[in-house]
Design a protein around this motif. Structure first.
Motif, mmCIF file in Angstrom:
data_model
loop_
_atom_site.group_PDB
_atom_site.id
_atom_site.type_symbol
_atom_site.label_atom_id
_atom_site.label_comp_id
_atom_site.label_asym_id
_atom_site.label_seq_id
_atom_site.Cartn_x
_atom_site.Cartn_y
_atom_site.Cartn_z
ATOM 1 N N ARG A 1168 35.241 -60.241 36.009
ATOM 2 C CA ARG A 1168 35.315 -59.823 34.609
ATOM 3 C C ARG A 1168 35.362 -61.068 33.701
ATOM 4 N NH1 ARG A 1168 39.500 -54.644 34.584
ATOM 5 N NH2 ARG A 1168 38.193 -53.288 35.859
ATOM 6 N N ARG A 1221 33.732 -43.630 43.651
ATOM 7 C CA ARG A 1221 32.586 -44.334 43.071
ATOM 8 C C ARG A 1221 31.281 -43.871 43.714
ATOM 9 N NH1 ARG A 1221 33.205 -48.514 39.601
ATOM 10 N NH2 ARG A 1221 35.351 -49.144 39.187
ATOM 11 N N GLU A 1231 21.508 -45.131 34.315
ATOM 12 C CA GLU A 1231 22.469 -46.065 33.723
ATOM 13 C C GLU A 1231 23.620 -46.336 34.662
ATOM 14 O OE1 GLU A 1231 25.235 -46.484 29.689
ATOM 15 O OE2 GLU A 1231 23.915 -44.734 29.980
ATOM 16 N N ALA A 1232 24.118 -45.312 35.297
ATOM 17 C CA ALA A 1232 25.199 -45.509 36.270
ATOM 18 C C ALA A 1232 24.740 -46.344 37.453
ATOM 19 C CB ALA A 1232 25.704 -44.134 36.731
ATOM 20 N N GLN A 1233 23.478 -46.125 37.817
ATOM 21 C CA GLN A 1233 22.945 -46.919 38.926
ATOM 22 C C GLN A 1233 22.906 -48.407 38.570
ATOM 23 O OE1 GLN A 1233 21.694 -45.856 42.005
ATOM 24 N NE2 GLN A 1233 22.360 -43.742 41.653
ATOM 25 N N ASN A 1234 22.473 -48.725 37.349
ATOM 26 C CA ASN A 1234 22.379 -50.127 36.935
ATOM 27 C C ASN A 1234 23.750 -50.776 36.804
ATOM 28 O OD1 ASN A 1234 19.595 -49.904 36.813
ATOM 29 N ND2 ASN A 1234 19.617 -49.285 34.634
ATOM 30 N N GLU A 1235 24.714 -50.003 36.338
ATOM 31 C CA GLU A 1235 26.048 -50.573 36.170
ATOM 32 C C GLU A 1235 26.738 -50.802 37.501
ATOM 33 O OE1 GLU A 1235 28.118 -47.859 33.728
ATOM 34 O OE2 GLU A 1235 27.092 -48.439 31.859
ATOM 35 N N ALA A 1236 26.263 -50.194 38.555
ATOM 36 C CA ALA A 1236 26.933 -50.315 39.857
ATOM 37 C C ALA A 1236 26.539 -51.568 40.607
ATOM 38 C CB ALA A 1236 26.628 -49.079 40.698
ATOM 39 N N TRP A 1237 25.404 -52.134 40.260
ATOM 40 C CA TRP A 1237 24.924 -53.279 41.051
ATOM 41 C C TRP A 1237 25.878 -54.474 41.019
ATOM 42 C CZ3 TRP A 1237 21.798 -52.631 44.786
ATOM 43 C CH2 TRP A 1237 20.784 -51.698 44.738
ATOM 44 N N PRO A 1238 26.545 -54.838 39.908
ATOM 45 C CA PRO A 1238 27.454 -56.006 39.946
ATOM 46 C C PRO A 1238 28.598 -55.846 40.939
ATOM 47 C CG PRO A 1238 26.880 -55.476 37.678
ATOM 48 C CD PRO A 1238 26.336 -54.361 38.515
ATOM 49 N N TRP A 1239 29.241 -54.698 40.923
ATOM 50 C CA TRP A 1239 30.359 -54.584 41.867
ATOM 51 C C TRP A 1239 29.871 -54.396 43.290
ATOM 52 C CZ3 TRP A 1239 31.041 -50.260 44.804
ATOM 53 C CH2 TRP A 1239 30.496 -49.043 44.359
#
Length: 1403
Positions: A1168, A1221, A1231-1239
């Motif tokens: 973060r 998750r 959108e949820a798929q894209n936000e999941a890649w960092p973690w």
């Protein structure tokens, strides 16, 4: 220097060389137009000396006004020897008029100075304020003061009270010869006596209270006197013209309430008129005082060259001197004017003086002396004077005039023509600025104005003019070096010839002036003023010719008649040698002296040349004279004693005239401080030095002649020969070298020094504690084109001389207010020469050169005296070292500093150098040598030469064997400069050898800090630090705990220090302390990174220790809240005393826990970045459980799993969070798929699937699968939690999860199906399970072996199966499934029965 004075004088041209003098021009227009056929008068000059001019306490002391006339202009210049006058030059220009020679006079009243000017058409009176009225005090208290000529331009000089026109009938006034006189009466009336062209004298009177246009004119004739007013018919209109009445010279003087007009006419008659009675009161024939052999005929009219002068004093009354020009020479007749009766006067002859010169320029009469100025056929000045009262023989005293500059400049083969000619042109003794400026203007042959050019700027103009002319004349592009040198010599010689020409014009003599008060004599020339100074007795005897040798001159040096006769004969021999030495011989000797070679060798060479070319029997004449000397050794000793300046006089400090008032003392301090006086004194010294150098040169030649001829010459035999060889020649050589040195420094020009160089030099003097010496009393930069002696005299020499003179005068009981010019100047020159004399203990001159950054002259000075001077040897070496330092030759300077150490306790300068200091009490126990070393070390440090500081400090250690404090200071200095130079090993060695523990600790602290700043940690760690190990650790720890943790690396240094010494526990403790301090004090990602590294380093150290000793003491912070009061809290209330805590012991597991916490915090902060600081702060204060929650919230499941393992936390929350998750991704959009890649990337799996393109949801399910497989739990607890989450959210479980769960715990899966009423799935699971027990797919349910009579027992979860059967039976829609399941179970039971029977049968 000889204390006695001779009868002759020497001319010193004291022209200022800084800039061309600027005149303020004042135009006076009284005549409307120029008169036709105006007579052109010759140039003239004169001077006025203030009353009380010999009083050193008066503001008018040594002050006088000079004037010169040329055509329609009068140039007035006020001069002062005790200070510099501002606005002191003015040019009065009278339109359409011609100034009459003799028509200018200056008179003094108690309140005013009045300048009287008579032209051929008008008369003028210029009132000026008296100096006593201009200033606040009667004494001079400032170096720069306003001149009385300052406000001339503000006067209305055309007003009737200041000027009047001469009636037209008397024009041209002044006569063809241009004779006039002017004087002021006590009543303030101005009288102007002008020779009438028709004979007689016209007297114009301008009364003190003249009305507008009113002027009184009187015409004095031989037969009668008629008073004429304006408008009356004069004799010129009546035609009674008489050539014999023409006046050749006129003078006037106020006598009581009358005025006398004295004139000598062409008919040789001397006539005196009373202006009050308008009658001729005396007529005398001057031929009555002239012998018949003069060839003058009575009745003739050949008296145009006659002159008359008046003087008066209280003792002798009114005297006049008449110069009678005769065909065979001239004669001066001094007459006393006597009052015969009430209306007539008589004459009494006082003296008659004869002269062979014919071209008389001017003469002056004082109460006892007659001074005369002639020009010879070569237009050179000839000056003589005589005391007509005491000199019965009438023999003149000679004045040695300044010779003109050399017509040719000798250019050596090794010298540049430009430099040679520049040195010749700008030498202090050759040319005035006006001559150089005029020469440049003519040389350029074009319109060129060089007004107000400084001497340095004039040098550039001269160089540029010659270069331009040379370049314009060159037509070829290439030529040889010899041709270029020839062209340089050609053009420079042309410019030099122009300078000679205009210098000769400016040197034209116009008048001679003598002060009646101080007896100061001046020659007034066309371009400057020269002064006549007394000759010392030995100079007088050496320079004077036999024609001027007076009968009493032989007793000036020795009172005994025999010795005085021998000295006179010896000087006669020296004069013969002086005339016989050619220019080449003299130049050979000067070159030898300039190169510091032996003058004896050069004398032998010169003597060989003289013997080879002795065409005039010089040697025979000398031998004859030497044979007349009875005691040559005594005569030589007398002469050498007179020229030897060695003295024991001390020029100490102290107030001048301590009993006088402050203003008087300040006035005395100003004595001879003007630029003119500085030039005058120093050029007089140069003249004396040159004369003495020639005398010593000829003396050396004469002694060499004596040695060569031996017995035939010397009457004293071998004893005199031995004395001459062992003493006289050596002493003469030293005196010759000494006087050459004085001549050299008086003619060498100082260089201009930049302000920054002067500031740096002042800092160096401060380092030596020499900033309060005499040389810095008037600390100023060198003036352009100033000689070294002038700079010394101006900065400190003059005050030393004045203090010495007046201290002697006070000791002798003299008042010292009124001084004689001759005696005072002789004493000043004598004392200045003694201050410069190299054999005297005074060392002020080299100090002055050093203080003013004149290193070239100082180095030359030391070079010249080095071979022969044995006084101040150490001081000279010290000065030479200063020169080397200034030139950047540090190693030479160090050698000279070392050579000077032996003289520290012997020479005054070095004793003063070692005795001055700010810390004398602390250094009282040090030896003078150590004091000297300390001063030089400070200087070298100030200059910035650390290598030399180290060398000299190492040498100084030998001097400080028994002085521990000095040793410590020296070792500290050596350490410091080694450290500055980067010599770390040498600095450490110096530190170890320092005997003072406190200084050693300071050095150690500095070593640690500096090496850390330079990042030279390897050197810092590898030093052994014998007996200083604990101190090093304490220093580094102190630094580590006192500086910024993220900026400095003292903890890493301390860690490396302990690792290098295999002290792993302390090394780990250091890293642990750093990590803990970072966690408490610094909240940032960088701090977390360092914490992780620190814990890793501590774990490594712990693992290097034997297991039984693998422990560490937890560092306890000195204060939980740094900066808080130990007694009160933030509210100001008293706090209870701190509770003593027990020592905490950490083992390897504890460190691993701390490491895991730090690693998790770092991962959280990195994941973060926008809230990294806040996340770090929160994470730093969180316990493991809270940190686990933060990690799961940030989806850092890998870190959370590690945290759970280390701290033995239940991982259920981890699987819950990950399952949730996965559910979100399963049903989330793009959108949820894209936000999941960092973690997902933060929890990257070790294996990568490249068979097909996978989505973020696929990666999340794969991550969950990996966690379930890699981290199993008893009873498949993790699978159950995941499946419960899925089923609770209505998400169908993935096949891999069911498959995995079947392998782990199928009954538990069955129960979950039943709990969530999944009857179909449950029935299907039971049937698959039964098939597996029967041998169809048993490996998918974790069954090792199916049902078999010989295999292990198998079983079924009958309770959940019964519950399933009951549920299916009660449900009508599942009846078929119920029957199918029942059949499957029946088949299973049948197989169980058969297997049982077989096993029982086999028993």
């Amino acid at each position: 220097m000889a204390a006695s004075l001779g009868g002759s004088l020497m001319e010193i041209c004291a022209f200022e060389r800084e800039a061309v003098q600027r005149f303020r021009e004042v135009q006076i227009k009284l005549a409307s137009a120029a008169a036709p056929g105006a007579v052109k008068f010759a140039d003239s000059a004169g001077a006025f000396h203030y009353d009380g001019g010999g009083n050193v306490h008066s503001v008018a002391g040594s002050r006088f006004i000079t004037w010169s006339t040329s055509g329609d202009a009068v140039e007035l210049v006020e001069r002062w020897l005790d200070g510099n006058l501002l606005n002191n030059a003015v040019r009065l220009r009278f339109a359409h008029c011609r100034v009459v020679p003799g028509g200018v006079a200056v008179a003094e009243t108690p309140d005013d100075i009045v300048v009287l000017v008579a032209t051929d058409r008008s008369v003028h009176r210029v009132p000026l304020p008296h100096p006593k009225r201009m200033y606040r005090s009667d004494v001079a208290t400032e170096l720069h003061m306003q001149s009385v000529l300052t406000d001339v331009a503000n006067l209305n000089l055309e007003d009737a009270c200041h000027a009047a026109a001469i009636p037209a009938a008397y024009i041209p006034a002044g006569g063809p010869a241009g004779a006039a006189a002017a004087w002021l009466t006590p009543q303030g009336d101005a009288h102007y006596a002008l020779a009438s062209p028709t004979g007689g004298v016209v007297v114009v009177t301008l009364s003190a209270n003249a009305l507008q246009g009113a002027v009184c004119v009187s015409e004095l004739k031989r037969s009668s006197v008629m008073r004429r007013l304006s408008g009356w018919i004069p004799s010129a209109m009546r035609g009674d013209r008489s050539a014999s009445d023409c006046v050749a010279s006129v003078a006037g003087r106020a006598l009581d309430d009358d005025s006398l007009v004295v004139a000598v006419c062409h008919d040789h008659k001397l006539r005196v008129w009373s202006l009050k009675d308008e009658a001729c009161v005396l007529e005398a024939d001057t031929l009555d005082y002239v012998p018949l052999s003069a060839g003058v005929k009575r009745g003739g009219a050949a008296g145009a060259g006659h002159r008359v002068r008046l003087t008066s004093c209280a003792a002798s009354g009114l005297r006049l001197a008449v110069y009678v020009a005769t065909p065979r020479g001239g004669q001066f007749v001094v007459l006393q004017l006597l009052a015969a009766d009430g209306e007539r006067f008589g004459l009494e002859r006082v003296s008659s003086l004869f002269s062979a010169q014919e071209n008389l320029v001017d003469f002056a009469l004082t109460s006892a002396d007659l001074w005369a100025l002639w020009v010879d056929d070569s237009n050179d000045s000839v000056v003589k004077y005589v005391n007509f009262e005491q000199n019965e023989s009438g023999q003149w005293n000679e004045v040695f005039v300044q010779p003109p500059p050399e017509e040719e400049v000798d250019i050596g083969e090794d010298r540049d023509p430009r430099e040679t000619y520049l040195d010749a042109i700008f030498s202090p003794l050759r040319f005035t600025p006006a001559a150089v400026v005029k020469a440049v203007q003519i040389f350029r042959r074009g319109p060129c104005v060089l007004s107000d050019v400084s001497w340095e700027g004039l040098k550039k103009e001269v160089t540029l003019a010659v270069q331009n002319e040379l370049q314009s004349s060159v037509t070829e592009f290439e030529f040889s070096q010899e041709e270029y040198r020839h062209l340089q010599v050609e053009f420079w010689s042309k410019l030099y010839a122009c300078c000679l020409q205009y210098q000769q014009v400016l040197s034209t003599p116009l008048a001679i002036s003598v002060s009646p008060h101080s007896h100061m004599a001046c020659l007034l020339k066309k371009g400057f003023v020269s002064f006549l100074l007394p000759c010392f007795a030995v100079d007088h005897l050496y320079l004077t010719s036999d024609d001027y040798f007076l009968c009493g001159d032989d007793t000036l040096l020795a009172e005994e008649s025999s010795v005085s006769a021998d000295v006179a004969t010896l000087l006669s021999c020296l004069r013969l040698l002086r005339d016989a030495v050619s220019f080449e011989m003299a130049d050979h000797m000067e070159k030898a002296l300039r190169h510091a070679e032996s003058p004896e060798t050069s004398a032998d060479v010169i003597l060989d040349k003289m013997l080879a070319h002795d065409n005039q029997n010089l040697m025979e004449d000398i031998e004859c004279k030497l044979q007349d000397i009875r005691n040559l050794s005594a005569a030589v000793s007398v002469l050498l004693r007179e020229v030897d300046l060695e003295t024991d006089s001390e020029f100490g400090e102290g107030p001048i005239l301590p009993g006088a008032s402050m203003s008087v003392r300040v006035s005395v301090c100003q004595l001879y401080s003007s630029a003119t006086a500085v030039s005058l004194v120093c050029q007089a010294l140069s003249h004396v030095s040159t004369t003495r150098m020639l005398l010593c040169r000829d003396m050396l030649l004469l002694l060499k002649i004596c040695l060569r001829h031996e017995q035939p010459v010397l009457s004293g035999g071998g004893s005199q020969l031995l004395q001459i060889q062992q003493e006289a020649i050596v002493r003469t050589s030293q005196l010759l070298s000494s006087y050459f040195l004085l001549k050299h420094v008086s003619q060498s020009i100082t260089v201009t020094v930049a302000d920054d160089a002067m500031d740096a030099n002042l800092q160096h003097l401060n380092a030596l504690h020499l900033n309060d010496t005499h040389a810095l009393t008037n600390y100023n930069t060198a003036v352009s084109c100033q000689s070294a002696v002038e700079m010394f005299y101006q900065s400190c020499g003059r005050k030393l001389i004045i203090r010495h003179l007046f201290s002697q005068s006070a000791a002798a009981g003299g008042g010292g207010a009124v001084v004689n010019w001759s005696d005072m100047m002789a004493n000043v020159v004598q004392l200045l020469a003694q201050l410069l004399w190299p054999s005297n203990p005074t060392f002020h001159f080299p100090e002055c050169l050093m203080a003013n950054c004149q290193y070239t002259q100082l180095q030359d000075y030391v070079r010249l005296i080095g071979p022969w001077c044995q006084v101040n040897v150490g001081s000279c070496r010290f000065m030479l070292a200063q020169c080397y330092l200034a030139n950047g030759e540090g190693h030479k300077a160090l050698q000279c500093f070392q050579e000077a150490i032996t003289e520290v306790e012997k020479e005054d300068f070095l004793m003063r150098l070692t005795g001055a200091g700010d810390n004398q009490a602390a250094e009282a126990a040090c030896s003078p040598a150590l004091h000297y070393y300390n001063k030089v070390l400070r200087l070298l440090e100030d200059v910035g030469l650390p290598e030399l500081v180290i060398q000299l400090a190492t040498l100084a250690l030998a001097e400080a064997v028994n002085d521990v404090s000095s040793q410590a200071a020296l070792w500290t200095r050596i350490f410091k400069h080694h450290l500055d130079l980067g010599h770390n090993t040498e600095a450490y060695q110096a530190l170890i050898q320092n005997p003072d523990s406190s200084m050693q600790l300071d050095c150690l602290r500095q070593l640690v800090v500096v090496l850390c700043e330079r990042a030279q940690l390897h050197d810092l760690v590898r030093f052994p630090y014998v007996n200083l190990h604990d101190e090093v650790v304490a220093i580094i720890e102190s630094r580590a705990r006192g500086v910024d943790l993220l900026t400095h690396n003292y903890y890493e240094l301390l860690y490396a220090f302990h690792i290098c010494r295999h002290n792993y526990r302390k090394a780990g403790t250091v890293m642990l302390e750093l990590a803990l301090r970072l966690s408490r004090e610094v909240g940032s990602v960088r701090s977390l990174k360092k914490q992780v590294n620190c814990f890793l380093a501590a774990i490594n150290c712990m693992r290097l220790i034997r297991p039984e000793y693998a422990w560490m003491v937890l560092p306890v912070p000195e204060s939980e809240r740094p900066g808080t009061s130990p007694k009160r809290n933030s509210d100001g209330e008293f706090v209870p005393p701190p509770v003593k805590r027990q020592v905490e012991i950490l083992e390897l597991g504890d460190l691993e826990k701390e490491f895991t916490m730090a690693e998790c915090r770092l991962a959280l902060a990195r994941h973060r970045p926008r809230a990294a600081a806040a996340a770090a702060v929160v994470a730093g204060a969180a316990d493991p459980r809270e940190l686990l929650r933060l990690l799961l919230d940030a989806a850092l499941f890998t870190c959370a799993r590690r945290l759970c393992d280390v701290f033995e936390l239940p991982p259920g929350s981890l699987f819950d969070a990950l399952t949730f998750r996965c559910i979100k991704l399963q049903f989330g959009g793009e959108e949820a798929q894209n936000e999941a890649w960092p973690w997902l990337a933060a929890n990257q799996l070790p294996s990568v699937v490249n068979t097909k393109e996978s989505s973020a949801a696929d990666e999340a399910w794969r991550l969950l699968s990996w966690f379930l497989s890699e981290f199993p739990a008893s009873g498949a607890l993790h699978h159950r939690r995941v499946l419960v989450q899925l089923l609770s959210h209505g998400v169908p479980p993935p096949d891999w999860l069911l498959k995995s769960y079947k392998e782990v715990d199928p009954p538990a899966l069955l129960r979950l199906y039943l709990n969530f009423d999944l009857l179909d799935a449950a029935a299907e699971l039971v049937m698959e399970y039964v098939d597996a027990l029967l041998g169809r797919g048993h490996q998918h349910f974790g069954i090792k072996a199916p049902l078999s009579a010989r295999g292990p027992s198998v079983w079924l979860p009958y309770t959940p199966i019964d519950q399933l059967m009951a549920a299916l039976k009660n449900t009508q829609t599942n009846q078929a499934l119920y029957d199918k399941l029942g059949d499957k179970l029946a088949a299973y039971h049948k197989m169980v029965a058969q297997a049982t029977e077989i096993r029982l049968a086999n028993r």
